[in-house]
Write a protein that holds these residues in place. Structure first.
Motif, PDB file in Angstrom:
ATOM      1  N   ALA A   1       0.824  -1.219   0.000  1.00 45.77           N
ATOM      2  CA  ALA A   1       0.000   0.000   0.000  1.00 45.77           C
ATOM      3  C   ALA A   1       0.858   1.270   0.000  1.00 45.77           C
ATOM      4  O   ALA A   1       0.555   2.232  -0.723  1.00 45.77           O
ATOM      5  CB  ALA A   1      -0.938  -0.020   1.202  1.00 45.77           C
ATOM      6  N   ALA A   2       1.940   1.253   0.765  1.00 46.91           N
ATOM      7  CA  ALA A   2       2.762   2.462   0.850  1.00 46.91           C
ATOM      8  C   ALA A   2       3.451   2.734  -0.488  1.00 46.91           C
ATOM      9  O   ALA A   2       3.468   3.868  -0.978  1.00 46.91           O
ATOM     10  CB  ALA A   2       3.792   2.318   1.968  1.00 46.91           C
ATOM     11  N   SER A   3       4.002   1.689  -1.120  1.00 45.21           N
ATOM     12  CA  SER A   3       4.668   1.873  -2.419  1.00 45.21           C
ATOM     13  C   SER A   3       3.673   2.372  -3.455  1.00 45.21           C
ATOM     14  O   SER A   3       3.990   3.229  -4.289  1.00 45.21           O
ATOM     15  CB  SER A   3       5.290   0.558  -2.907  1.00 45.21           C
ATOM     16  OG  SER A   3       6.303   0.155  -2.027  1.00 45.21           O
ATOM     17  N   LYS A   4       2.468   1.823  -3.407  1.00 47.88           N
ATOM     18  CA  LYS A   4       1.433   2.243  -4.359  1.00 47.88           C
ATOM     19  C   LYS A   4       1.129   3.735  -4.181  1.00 47.88           C
ATOM     20  O   LYS A   4       1.024   4.494  -5.146  1.00 47.88           O
ATOM     21  CB  LYS A   4       0.170   1.398  -4.137  1.00 47.88           C
ATOM     22  CG  LYS A   4      -0.891   1.587  -5.181  1.00 47.88           C
ATOM     23  CD  LYS A   4      -2.041   0.613  -4.978  1.00 47.88           C
ATOM     24  CE  LYS A   4      -3.167   0.937  -5.937  1.00 47.88           C
ATOM     25  NZ  LYS A   4      -4.382   0.181  -5.656  1.00 47.88           N
ATOM     26  N   ALA A   5       1.043   4.134  -2.931  1.00 45.98           N
ATOM     27  CA  ALA A   5       0.725   5.543  -2.663  1.00 45.98           C
ATOM     28  C   ALA A   5       1.886   6.467  -3.038  1.00 45.98           C
ATOM     29  O   ALA A   5       1.672   7.578  -3.530  1.00 45.98           O
ATOM     30  CB  ALA A   5       0.375   5.713  -1.189  1.00 45.98           C
ATOM     31  N   TYR A   6       3.117   6.008  -2.814  1.00 47.29           N
ATOM     32  CA  TYR A   6       4.265   6.884  -3.069  1.00 47.29           C
ATOM     33  C   TYR A   6       4.579   7.045  -4.551  1.00 47.29           C
ATOM     34  O   TYR A   6       5.033   8.092  -4.979  1.00 47.29           O
ATOM     35  CB  TYR A   6       5.522   6.351  -2.362  1.00 47.29           C
ATOM     36  CG  TYR A   6       5.460   6.480  -0.860  1.00 47.29           C
ATOM     37  CD1 TYR A   6       4.885   7.605  -0.263  1.00 47.29           C
ATOM     38  CD2 TYR A   6       5.979   5.487  -0.032  1.00 47.29           C
ATOM     39  CE1 TYR A   6       4.822   7.730   1.111  1.00 47.29           C
ATOM     40  CE2 TYR A   6       5.927   5.608   1.340  1.00 47.29           C
ATOM     41  CZ  TYR A   6       5.332   6.733   1.909  1.00 47.29           C
ATOM     42  OH  TYR A   6       5.270   6.855   3.264  1.00 47.29           O
ATOM     43  N   PHE A   7       4.378   5.972  -5.333  1.00 46.33           N
ATOM     44  CA  PHE A   7       4.894   5.993  -6.703  1.00 46.33           C
ATOM     45  C   PHE A   7       3.829   5.974  -7.806  1.00 46.33           C
ATOM     46  O   PHE A   7       4.167   5.903  -8.982  1.00 46.33           O
ATOM     47  CB  PHE A   7       5.892   4.838  -6.897  1.00 46.33           C
ATOM     48  CG  PHE A   7       7.062   4.932  -5.951  1.00 46.33           C
ATOM     49  CD1 PHE A   7       7.954   5.984  -6.031  1.00 46.33           C
ATOM     50  CD2 PHE A   7       7.235   3.984  -4.943  1.00 46.33           C
ATOM     51  CE1 PHE A   7       9.022   6.096  -5.151  1.00 46.33           C
ATOM     52  CE2 PHE A   7       8.296   4.082  -4.055  1.00 46.33           C
ATOM     53  CZ  PHE A   7       9.194   5.142  -4.158  1.00 46.33           C
ATOM     54  N   TYR A   8       2.550   6.006  -7.401  1.00 45.80           N
ATOM     55  CA  TYR A   8       1.471   6.030  -8.394  1.00 45.80           C
ATOM     56  C   TYR A   8       0.485   7.127  -7.998  1.00 45.80           C
ATOM     57  O   TYR A   8       0.476   7.580  -6.849  1.00 45.80           O
ATOM     58  CB  TYR A   8       0.803   4.652  -8.498  1.00 45.80           C
ATOM     59  CG  TYR A   8       1.797   3.601  -8.949  1.00 45.80           C
ATOM     60  CD1 TYR A   8       1.989   3.335 -10.299  1.00 45.80           C
ATOM     61  CD2 TYR A   8       2.613   2.946  -8.012  1.00 45.80           C
ATOM     62  CE1 TYR A   8       2.953   2.421 -10.727  1.00 45.80           C
ATOM     63  CE2 TYR A   8       3.579   2.038  -8.424  1.00 45.80           C
ATOM     64  CZ  TYR A   8       3.745   1.770  -9.773  1.00 45.80           C
ATOM     65  OH  TYR A   8       4.708   0.884 -10.186  1.00 45.80           O
ATOM     66  N   LYS A   9      -0.358   7.503  -8.928  1.00 40.46           N
ATOM     67  CA  LYS A   9      -1.330   8.561  -8.645  1.00 40.46           C
ATOM     68  C   LYS A   9      -2.400   8.018  -7.694  1.00 40.46           C
ATOM     69  O   LYS A   9      -2.512   6.796  -7.497  1.00 40.46           O
ATOM     70  CB  LYS A   9      -1.959   9.025  -9.941  1.00 40.46           C
ATOM     71  CG  LYS A   9      -0.961   9.721 -10.861  1.00 40.46           C
ATOM     72  CD  LYS A   9      -1.691  10.222 -12.090  1.00 40.46           C
ATOM     73  CE  LYS A   9      -0.713  10.645 -13.147  1.00 40.46           C
ATOM     74  NZ  LYS A   9      -1.341  10.822 -14.452  1.00 40.46           N
ATOM     75  N   ALA A  10      -3.220   8.922  -7.193  1.00 46.50           N
ATOM     76  CA  ALA A  10      -4.226   8.541  -6.182  1.00 46.50           C
ATOM     77  C   ALA A  10      -5.144   7.418  -6.684  1.00 46.50           C
ATOM     78  O   ALA A  10      -5.554   6.549  -5.913  1.00 46.50           O
ATOM     79  CB  ALA A  10      -5.047   9.763  -5.794  1.00 46.50           C
ATOM     80  N   ASP A  11      -5.408   7.409  -8.010  1.00 47.34           N
ATOM     81  CA  ASP A  11      -6.272   6.347  -8.553  1.00 47.34           C
ATOM     82  C   ASP A  11      -5.475   5.102  -8.945  1.00 47.34           C
ATOM     83  O   ASP A  11      -6.000   4.182  -9.567  1.00 47.34           O
ATOM     84  CB  ASP A  11      -7.058   6.871  -9.757  1.00 47.34           C
ATOM     85  CG  ASP A  11      -6.139   7.263 -10.912  1.00 47.34           C
ATOM     86  OD1 ASP A  11      -4.898   7.165 -10.750  1.00 47.34           O
ATOM     87  OD2 ASP A  11      -6.651   7.648 -11.987  1.00 47.34           O
ATOM     88  N   GLY A  12      -4.200   5.079  -8.620  1.00 48.27           N
ATOM     89  CA  GLY A  12      -3.362   3.908  -8.906  1.00 48.27           C
ATOM     90  C   GLY A  12      -2.729   3.930 -10.283  1.00 48.27           C
ATOM     91  O   GLY A  12      -1.944   3.045 -10.620  1.00 48.27           O
ATOM     92  N   SER A  13      -3.043   4.954 -11.086  1.00 46.69           N
ATOM     93  CA  SER A  13      -2.491   4.964 -12.449  1.00 46.69           C
ATOM     94  C   SER A  13      -1.035   5.468 -12.450  1.00 46.69           C
ATOM     95  O   SER A  13      -0.551   6.051 -11.473  1.00 46.69           O
ATOM     96  CB  SER A  13      -3.370   5.822 -13.365  1.00 46.69           C
ATOM     97  OG  SER A  13      -3.373   7.154 -12.905  1.00 46.69           O
ATOM     98  N   ASP A  14      -0.386   5.233 -13.592  1.00 48.73           N
ATOM     99  CA  ASP A  14       1.052   5.553 -13.703  1.00 48.73           C
ATOM    100  C   ASP A  14       1.292   7.037 -13.946  1.00 48.73           C
ATOM    101  O   ASP A  14       0.496   7.693 -14.607  1.00 48.73           O
ATOM    102  CB  ASP A  14       1.637   4.811 -14.918  1.00 48.73           C
ATOM    103  CG  ASP A  14       1.493   3.316 -14.802  1.00 48.73           C
ATOM    104  OD1 ASP A  14       1.759   2.793 -13.709  1.00 48.73           O
ATOM    105  OD2 ASP A  14       1.104   2.682 -15.801  1.00 48.73           O
ATOM    106  N   TYR A  15       2.432   7.514 -13.460  1.00 45.34           N
ATOM    107  CA  TYR A  15       2.875   8.861 -13.844  1.00 45.34           C
ATOM    108  C   TYR A  15       3.393   8.814 -15.270  1.00 45.34           C
ATOM    109  O   TYR A  15       4.092   7.876 -15.653  1.00 45.34           O
ATOM    110  CB  TYR A  15       4.008   9.333 -12.912  1.00 45.34           C
ATOM    111  CG  TYR A  15       3.504   9.808 -11.572  1.00 45.34           C
ATOM    112  CD1 TYR A  15       2.983  11.084 -11.435  1.00 45.34           C
ATOM    113  CD2 TYR A  15       3.538   8.967 -10.466  1.00 45.34           C
ATOM    114  CE1 TYR A  15       2.516  11.520 -10.204  1.00 45.34           C
ATOM    115  CE2 TYR A  15       3.071   9.393  -9.239  1.00 45.34           C
ATOM    116  CZ  TYR A  15       2.555  10.673  -9.113  1.00 45.34           C
ATOM    117  OH  TYR A  15       2.087  11.096  -7.910  1.00 45.34           O
ATOM    118  N   GLN A  16       3.037   9.824 -16.029  1.00 43.28           N
ATOM    119  CA  GLN A  16       3.507   9.905 -17.416  1.00 43.28           C
ATOM    120  C   GLN A  16       4.701  10.859 -17.499  1.00 43.28           C
ATOM    121  O   GLN A  16       4.917  11.681 -16.606  1.00 43.28           O
ATOM    122  CB  GLN A  16       2.384  10.425 -18.331  1.00 43.28           C
ATOM    123  CG  GLN A  16       1.119   9.580 -18.297  1.00 43.28           C
ATOM    124  CD  GLN A  16       1.376   8.130 -18.704  1.00 43.28           C
ATOM    125  OE1 GLN A  16       2.062   7.870 -19.684  1.00 43.28           O
ATOM    126  NE2 GLN A  16       0.852   7.181 -17.938  1.00 43.28           N
TER     127      GLN A  16
END
Ligand code: DON
Length: 591
Positions: free
Chosen positions: A197-212
């Motif tokens: 959960a922490a990695s998901k929150a730190y490295f992806y957007k709030a909706d879980g999608s990828d940074y472009q």
């Protein structure tokens, strides 16, 4: 008019002076070369991520030395290159101090926690549980990076902790533009990182999608962790709130690291392993890295042949490389481990006579089989048993040099972040030999020398290197990621520069090969000719069915006159760059 003439004359004189300087640099600035390095008279930082290189160059421009710049770059990479730059991992730093003419090897490798045990990754059948060894909370060793960078700064830097940490804190707090490399590597690791959960929150957007590409990634918890280090130094990480958060993470998920392990973490200053190669001195990391020992061992074998006349990457040349690599990696499987726990026979392995005996076993026409090659030292009973790292180099105007490789082990380490603290944990415990003969994540096998023990450091292949020329002056700083392939990659950089007289950019761009005893297979990059590959097959070499991409060196080479330096970032990975300090404080970054 007269003024114009004067100006013209002035320019001509300047051109003449600089062409004399360039003439002295003949071997390096050769217009006919296919690749050219970045040039600087004021020092340079080369790393796998441009923003972090610029942070280091800004520190040089502000009057810092190579150690200040390296420490600032190391902390910045923890923000901008989270797959390898780190607070939760460990590494090795070679520091050359010009005035004292002294080179120090700093060991800040992770340590196994006190409750770690030899069979901790074996399942009920006695087989290695790879997922536990590589992706569980127990795969993390006690992180060494913060202690290592702070030790370097305290002992050999000139600036305050605040000065070198401020750029990293700002990058984490305010965010920075996401590169193609960051965007695509996060996409590639999404499955693993989303499990935490922490990695998901730190490295992806709030909706879980990828940074472009081009979007901003800010890391507030990481900024706060970095600020605690800036405020309290070592105890701002190994004690206090960050330590509480790490231990809470361990307790929540069944990890082993406790407060005592954190408090007991220690950086060790070691003697680099140096070998004489054609009159140059090649210095690299000693155990618990296998890098220095085996690079020197392979160079000792190769020194017995005239290589340049064979032609770079000819079949005859590659055959000699492969046969030397095969023997060194066989020895690695038995004799290498943490020297504080196992008597590593460094002197024997790097002895020229031993290399001669190995060279004499090599048939120049025919391939040997790895199944026929055993670890080669006599009388060592151990012999009977049985991708993500990053390198950066910094060089200052005074001739101080830093060559640093650090890692979380895999790309994004274990995939587990310390909730509330903003950083990923390493999975370096997989670099131990969990069971004799069972390959780790890089296909490397080991035995008792590298078995898990409390407080022990897992065997590494990281090879930060500084080469000194025949006069003793530093001539090359280099190193690479690449797991088991690091040692052979770095060695080929040394061979390219010394034997083939390539400039550092050409040496970087040249295609690489790799062999590691097991599997019995030659790995090669595109650019090795099909004819050469066919000749190797005819000799009996087993080649991998497709090309590999080997490493990402980040190197700096000295010019002949001692004032200029020449840098080359490795284009094998997107986003790397060499940064040169500008005269008025603003660094110039060149890709
Ligand atoms: O210390 C070692 O040898 C490994 N943990 C390095 C891992 C690595 O280079 C991954 N990078 N591609």
């Amino acid at each position: 008019m007269i003024k114009n003439l004067f100006n013209t004359a002035h320019i001509i004189i300047l051109l003449l002076i600089s062409s004399v300087a360039l003439a002295n640099e003949k071997a390096i600035i050769d217009p006919s070369a296919r690749f050219h390095p970045v040039v600087s008279e004021r020092g340079m930082v080369v790393s796998q991520e441009m923003i972090a290189s610029q942070v280091g160059a800004d520190i040089l421009a502000a009057g810092g030395n190579a150690v200040d710049a390296a420490v600032a770059t190391g902390f910045a990479l923890a923000v901008t290159l989270p797959r390898a730059g780190n607070l939760g991992g460990g590494g090795f730093m070679l520091v050359h101090l010009a005035e004292e003419n002294k080179t120090i090897a700093l060991d800040y490798r992770e340590m196994a926690p006190a409750s770690a045990s030899k069979d901790m990754f074996l399942d009920a059948e006695g087989d290695v549980d790879n997922s536990k060894a590589r992706f569980s909370i127990q795969s993390s060793g006690v992180p060494g990076t913060v202690a290592g960078l702070l030790h370097a700064l305290d002992s050999y830097g000139t600036m305050s902790l605040k000065q070198v940490l401020t750029p990293a804190i700002n990058l984490a707090r305010d965010g920075f533009p996401v590169s193609f490399d960051l965007s695509s590597s996060l996409q590639a690791r999404q499955k693993t990182l989303h499990k935490n959960a922490a990695s998901k929150a730190y490295f992806y957007k709030a909706d879980g999608s990828d940074y472009q590409y081009g979007e901003t990634l800010a890391q507030k918890d990481l900024a706060a962790t970095l600020a605690r280090i800036a405020e309290n130094g070592r105890s701002g990480f190994y004690q206090g709130k960050t330590a509480e958060l790490m231990v809470a993470e361990m307790q929540r998920s069944g990890g082993l690291i406790n407060h005592k392990d954190l408090a007991n973490y220690r950086v060790i200053e070691r003697e680099p392993v140096c070998g004489d190669y054609r009159g140059n001195s090649v210095c690299a990391m000693p155990p618990p890295s296998s890098g220095g020992v085996h690079m020197v061992q392979m160079l000792n074998i190769l020194e017995g042949w005239e290589l340049s006349s064979l032609g770079h990457n000819s079949a005859a040349y590659i055959h000699r490389l492969v046969e030397s690599m095969r023997r060194a990696y066989a020895d690695r499987s038995s004799y290498l481990g943490d020297p504080d726990f196992f008597p590593v026979p460094v002197a024997k392995l790097t002895d020229k006579k031993y290399a001669t005996s190995l060279r004499e076993q090599i048939n120049l026409e025919e391939v040997s089989r790895s199944s026929d090659i055993r670890p080669g030292l006599d009388g060592n009973t151990a012999g009977k048993e049985s991708t993500e790292t990053t390198h950066f180099s910094a060089w200052d105007q005074w001739g101080n040099v830093v060559s640093n490789t650090y890692t979380l082990n895999f790309s994004y380490g274990s995939g587990i972040s310390v909730a509330g603290a903003g950083f990923l944990l390493n999975n370096e415990m997989d670099d131990f030999s969990s069971k004799p003969g069972s390959p780790n994540g890089y296909g490397l096998v080991g035995g008792v020398a590298n078995a898990i023990e409390p407080g022990k450091r897992p065997l590494s292949s990281m090879t930060p290197t500084i080469v000194f020329d025949t006069t003793g002056a530093p001539m090359l700083a280099t190193g690479s990621p690449g797991g088991s392939t690091i040692i052979t990659i770095v060695m080929q950089m040394v061979l390219n520069v010394i034997d083939f007289e390539m400039n550092v950019a050409e040496a970087t761009a040249a295609s690489r090969i790799h062999h590691q005893w097991l599997p019995d297979m030659v790995f090669y990059e595109s650019g090795v000719s099909a004819d050469t590959l066919q000749l190797l097959r005819e000799m009996g070499h087993q080649l991998k069915d497709k090309t590999s991409r080997l490493g990402a060196t980040q190197s700096i080479q000295a010019g002949a006159t001692g004032t200029m330096v020449y840098g080359a970032a490795d284009y094998r990975r997107d986003g790397s760059g060499a940064a040169v300090p500008a005269l008025k404080g603003k660094a110039v970054v060149e890709k």
